[in-house]
Design a protein around this motif. Structure first.
Motif, PDB file in Angstrom:
ATOM      1  N   ASP A 134      -4.960   0.860 -11.065  1.00 12.12           N
ATOM      2  CA  ASP A 134      -4.323   2.168 -11.222  1.00 12.12           C
ATOM      3  C   ASP A 134      -4.197   2.902  -9.895  1.00 12.12           C
ATOM      4  OD1 ASP A 134      -7.192   2.351 -11.346  1.00 12.12           O
ATOM      5  OD2 ASP A 134      -7.022   4.405 -12.074  1.00 12.12           O
ATOM      6  N   HIS A 135      -4.559   2.235  -8.785  1.00 11.42           N
ATOM      7  CA  HIS A 135      -4.420   2.823  -7.447  1.00 11.42           C
ATOM      8  C   HIS A 135      -3.682   1.898  -6.486  1.00 11.42           C
ATOM      9  CE1 HIS A 135      -7.178   6.347  -7.972  1.00 11.42           C
ATOM     10  NE2 HIS A 135      -7.520   5.607  -9.010  1.00 11.42           N
ATOM     11  N   LEU A 136      -3.870   0.603  -6.626  1.00  6.10           N
ATOM     12  CA  LEU A 136      -3.179  -0.374  -5.785  1.00  6.10           C
ATOM     13  C   LEU A 136      -2.225  -1.156  -6.674  1.00  6.10           C
ATOM     14  CD1 LEU A 136      -4.879  -2.761  -3.172  1.00  6.10           C
ATOM     15  CD2 LEU A 136      -2.736  -3.253  -4.341  1.00  6.10           C
ATOM     16  N   ASP A 137      -0.957  -0.800  -6.596  1.00  4.78           N
ATOM     17  CA  ASP A 137       0.088  -1.389  -7.437  1.00  4.78           C
ATOM     18  C   ASP A 137       1.013  -2.216  -6.546  1.00  4.78           C
ATOM     19  OD1 ASP A 137       1.915  -1.936  -9.457  1.00  4.78           O
ATOM     20  OD2 ASP A 137       2.961  -0.026  -9.221  1.00  4.78           O
ATOM     21  N   LEU A 138       0.890  -3.536  -6.633  1.00  5.27           N
ATOM     22  CA  LEU A 138       1.643  -4.411  -5.738  1.00  5.27           C
ATOM     23  C   LEU A 138       3.149  -4.262  -5.904  1.00  5.27           C
ATOM     24  CD1 LEU A 138      -0.496  -7.683  -5.872  1.00  5.27           C
ATOM     25  CD2 LEU A 138      -0.356  -6.025  -4.010  1.00  5.27           C
ATOM     26  N   ALA A 139       3.611  -4.075  -7.116  1.00  2.00           N
ATOM     27  CA  ALA A 139       5.056  -3.941  -7.326  1.00  2.00           C
ATOM     28  C   ALA A 139       5.601  -2.706  -6.615  1.00  2.00           C
ATOM     29  CB  ALA A 139       5.362  -3.879  -8.819  1.00  2.00           C
ATOM     30  N   SER A 140       4.881  -1.603  -6.705  1.00  4.55           N
ATOM     31  CA  SER A 140       5.320  -0.379  -6.023  1.00  4.55           C
ATOM     32  C   SER A 140       5.278  -0.545  -4.506  1.00  4.55           C
ATOM     33  CB  SER A 140       4.440   0.808  -6.432  1.00  4.55           C
ATOM     34  OG  SER A 140       4.570   1.082  -7.813  1.00  4.55           O
ATOM     35  N   LEU A 141       4.213  -1.167  -4.005  1.00  3.48           N
ATOM     36  CA  LEU A 141       4.096  -1.379  -2.560  1.00  3.48           C
ATOM     37  C   LEU A 141       5.188  -2.319  -2.057  1.00  3.48           C
ATOM     38  CD1 LEU A 141       0.225  -1.712  -2.233  1.00  3.48           C
ATOM     39  CD2 LEU A 141       1.634   0.231  -1.508  1.00  3.48           C
ATOM     40  N   ALA A 142       5.510  -3.350  -2.837  1.00  2.26           N
ATOM     41  CA  ALA A 142       6.554  -4.280  -2.432  1.00  2.26           C
ATOM     42  C   ALA A 142       7.908  -3.567  -2.331  1.00  2.26           C
ATOM     43  CB  ALA A 142       6.632  -5.443  -3.410  1.00  2.26           C
ATOM     44  N   TRP A 143       8.197  -2.685  -3.307  1.00  2.00           N
ATOM     45  CA  TRP A 143       9.463  -1.945  -3.255  1.00  2.00           C
ATOM     46  C   TRP A 143       9.498  -1.022  -2.030  1.00  2.00           C
ATOM     47  CZ3 TRP A 143      11.530   2.825  -2.873  1.00  2.00           C
ATOM     48  CH2 TRP A 143      12.881   2.966  -3.217  1.00  2.00           C
ATOM     49  N   LEU A 144       8.415  -0.323  -1.782  1.00  4.16           N
ATOM     50  CA  LEU A 144       8.357   0.559  -0.612  1.00  4.16           C
ATOM     51  C   LEU A 144       8.500  -0.224   0.683  1.00  4.16           C
ATOM     52  CD1 LEU A 144       5.472   2.873  -1.837  1.00  4.16           C
ATOM     53  CD2 LEU A 144       7.813   3.630  -1.352  1.00  4.16           C
ATOM     54  N   ALA A 145       7.887  -1.396   0.741  1.00  5.78           N
ATOM     55  CA  ALA A 145       7.991  -2.227   1.942  1.00  5.78           C
ATOM     56  C   ALA A 145       9.428  -2.660   2.188  1.00  5.78           C
ATOM     57  CB  ALA A 145       7.080  -3.439   1.808  1.00  5.78           C
ATOM     58  N   ARG A 146      10.113  -3.058   1.126  1.00  5.47           N
ATOM     59  CA  ARG A 146      11.499  -3.508   1.282  1.00  5.47           C
ATOM     60  C   ARG A 146      12.428  -2.379   1.681  1.00  5.47           C
ATOM     61  NH1 ARG A 146      10.377  -6.037  -3.660  1.00  5.47           N
ATOM     62  NH2 ARG A 146      11.659  -4.479  -4.735  1.00  5.47           N
ATOM     63  N   ASN A 147      12.195  -1.198   1.145  1.00  2.32           N
ATOM     64  CA  ASN A 147      13.174  -0.115   1.283  1.00  2.32           C
ATOM     65  C   ASN A 147      12.798   0.958   2.299  1.00  2.32           C
ATOM     66  OD1 ASN A 147      15.284  -0.546  -1.072  1.00  2.32           O
ATOM     67  ND2 ASN A 147      13.271  -1.071  -1.904  1.00  2.32           N
ATOM     68  N   HIS A 148      11.508   1.156   2.573  1.00  3.18           N
ATOM     69  CA  HIS A 148      11.097   2.236   3.476  1.00  3.18           C
ATOM     70  C   HIS A 148      10.316   1.754   4.689  1.00  3.18           C
ATOM     71  CE1 HIS A 148      11.400   5.668   0.242  1.00  3.18           C
ATOM     72  NE2 HIS A 148      12.453   4.873   0.240  1.00  3.18           N
ATOM     73  N   LYS A 149       9.716   0.565   4.616  1.00  4.38           N
ATOM     74  CA  LYS A 149       8.918   0.021   5.715  1.00  4.38           C
ATOM     75  C   LYS A 149       7.856   1.012   6.221  1.00  4.38           C
ATOM     76  CE  LYS A 149      10.796  -4.122   6.415  1.00  4.38           C
ATOM     77  NZ  LYS A 149      11.448  -4.297   5.115  1.00  4.38           N
ATOM     78  N   PRO A 150       7.033   1.589   5.347  1.00  5.87           N
ATOM     79  CA  PRO A 150       6.027   2.540   5.820  1.00  5.87           C
ATOM     80  C   PRO A 150       4.860   1.822   6.493  1.00  5.87           C
ATOM     81  CG  PRO A 150       5.685   2.109   3.505  1.00  5.87           C
ATOM     82  CD  PRO A 150       6.934   1.358   3.895  1.00  5.87           C
ATOM     83  N   MET A 151       4.102   2.560   7.279  1.00  6.33           N
ATOM     84  CA  MET A 151       2.814   2.077   7.765  1.00  6.33           C
ATOM     85  C   MET A 151       1.781   2.352   6.678  1.00  6.33           C
ATOM     86  SD  MET A 151       0.734   2.988  11.256  1.00  6.33           S
ATOM     87  CE  MET A 151      -0.812   2.132  11.632  1.00  6.33           C
ATOM     88  N   ILE A 152       0.908   1.372   6.429  1.00  2.00           N
ATOM     89  CA  ILE A 152      -0.026   1.459   5.314  1.00  2.00           C
ATOM     90  C   ILE A 152      -1.459   1.531   5.836  1.00  2.00           C
ATOM     91  CG2 ILE A 152      -0.887   0.332   3.238  1.00  2.00           C
ATOM     92  CD1 ILE A 152       1.859  -1.048   3.019  1.00  2.00           C
ATOM     93  N   PHE A 153      -2.205   2.523   5.359  1.00  4.93           N
ATOM     94  CA  PHE A 153      -3.619   2.676   5.674  1.00  4.93           C
ATOM     95  C   PHE A 153      -4.426   2.368   4.419  1.00  4.93           C
ATOM     96  CE2 PHE A 153      -1.234   5.642   8.305  1.00  4.93           C
ATOM     97  CZ  PHE A 153      -1.723   5.386   9.576  1.00  4.93           C
ATOM     98  N   THR A 154      -5.530   1.657   4.590  1.00  8.14           N
ATOM     99  CA  THR A 154      -6.356   1.296   3.447  1.00  8.14           C
ATOM    100  C   THR A 154      -7.752   0.935   3.916  1.00  8.14           C
ATOM    101  OG1 THR A 154      -6.369  -0.046   1.418  1.00  8.14           O
ATOM    102  CG2 THR A 154      -5.798  -1.173   3.471  1.00  8.14           C
TER     103      THR A 154
END
Length: 333
Positions: A134-154
């Motif tokens: 409920d906090h790390l959602d791979l599908a959402s992160l994959a979409w953001l990576a494809r479309n926004h290319k954000p830097m990710i902190f974890t």
């Protein structure tokens, strides 16, 4: 999206006061072990409240593309959009219908995110607090990576899970109290939380968890997201001392019943109110409520409890808002 995570290497850095060389732990007291029998006992007690199948979101003003002032918008469950100094930061973006390793079973949304991913403003940064679904959602992160290319902190270890689906994104794995600049005088620090982690069958607490403290060095204004956390007064007192009183604190208020099962990892509303007092935050916004049914309390139980505490003066003159998706807090810089 189904990604086999079993082949990925676990974190194996140096030992510390919260890492024993194989697993992470909370140094002020390890999480009590609970097995399948405890889960069975919980389910057999029959205390689970009935939630609505679906709830429509009330209309709210649309998101701005950018903001100069510090602004945080509640998107649902534990997902937030933080906007400041023309920078957009997403916290724990979860847009999937279920928070589960499976697409057909597991906790299902009872209300939609405030906006779809397609209608998000351009995202510069993403913070993922820990590896629970409920906090790390791979599908959402994959979409953001494809479309926004954000830097990710974890926190440490979690990059092993995300790496296969965020090709092209820079990721920074952080330990507690590590800090990183975001530009424009902004810094992001990873803070401790009283929690744990697990994605599969053999990885309990192999990845770190935490919250995030965002601070503007030019103005001194700040925002603190606790992440999932049980209540520990000493931990929050240390965060208050290290980072100062946040202008806005994002504090979990749901997934707390039954207490014998949930207490170590999830605050109840009274503990959330006490956390606000310890932090001396100017205002607080709750989260972890009215989206996925993860525990036994009623759908509106956290909202009712917080309002009752405010009526009794337990907020000690400080604002505590239980948001609906799309509700926004802002502070002038």
């Amino acid at each position: 999206m189904d990604i086999d995570e079993s082949y990925l290497t676990f974190y194996a850095g140096p030992k510390s006061d919260h890492f024993d060389g194989a697993s992470f732990f909370n140094p002020w007291g390890r999480r009590p072990k609970k097995g399948l029998w405890d889960v069975f006992k919980w389910r057999m007690q029959g205390g689970r409240s009935e939630w609505p199948e679906w709830v429509e979101n009330e209309p709210r003003p649309p998101l701005e593309e950018r903001s100069e002032t510090l602004k945080v918008t509640y998107l649902g469950h534990a997902s937030f959009l933080v906007q400041v100094r023309q920078i957009n930061l997403l916290i724990d973006p979860v847009f999937s219908d279920r928070c589960s390793p499976f697409t057909a079973i597991g906790p299902k949304r009872v209300r939609a995110p405030f906006v779809s991913m397609e209608n998000l403003p351009r995202t510069d940064f993403v913070f993922v607090s820990h590896n629970h679904y409920d906090h790390l959602d791979l599908a959402s992160l994959a979409w953001l990576a494809r479309n926004h290319k954000p830097m990710i902190f974890t926190p440490l270890g979690n990059t092993r899970i995300m790496k296969p689906c965020v090709d092209g994104c820079t990721m920074l794995a952080m330990d507690w109290h590590d800090s990183a600049p975001l530009g424009e005088g902004l810094s992001l620090s990873l803070t401790p939380a009283q929690h744990w982690s697990r994605r599969g069958y053999n990885d309990i607490s192999r990845d770190l968890w935490g919250g995030v403290f965002l601070k503007n060095a030019r103005s001194g204004q700040s925002l603190y997201y606790t992440g999932d956390s049980g209540f520990h007064a000493g931990m929050f007192q240390d965060i208050r001392q290290r980072y100062g009183a946040p202008d806005i604190a994002l504090i979990p208020i749901g997934a707390y019943a039954p207490r014998w099962f949930m207490k170590y990892s999830h605050m109840d509303p009274a503990e959330a109110m006490e956390t606000l007092a310890i932090l001396e935050a100017r205002t607080a916004m709750g989260f972890h409520h009215e989206t996925f049914q993860l525990s036994d309390e009623p759908f509106d139980g956290p909202r009712t409890a917080i309002n009752d505490l405010i009526e009794k003066g337990k907020n000690r003159g400080r604002n505590f808002i239980v948001p609906y998706p799309g509700d926004t807090l802002s502070a002038s810089l």
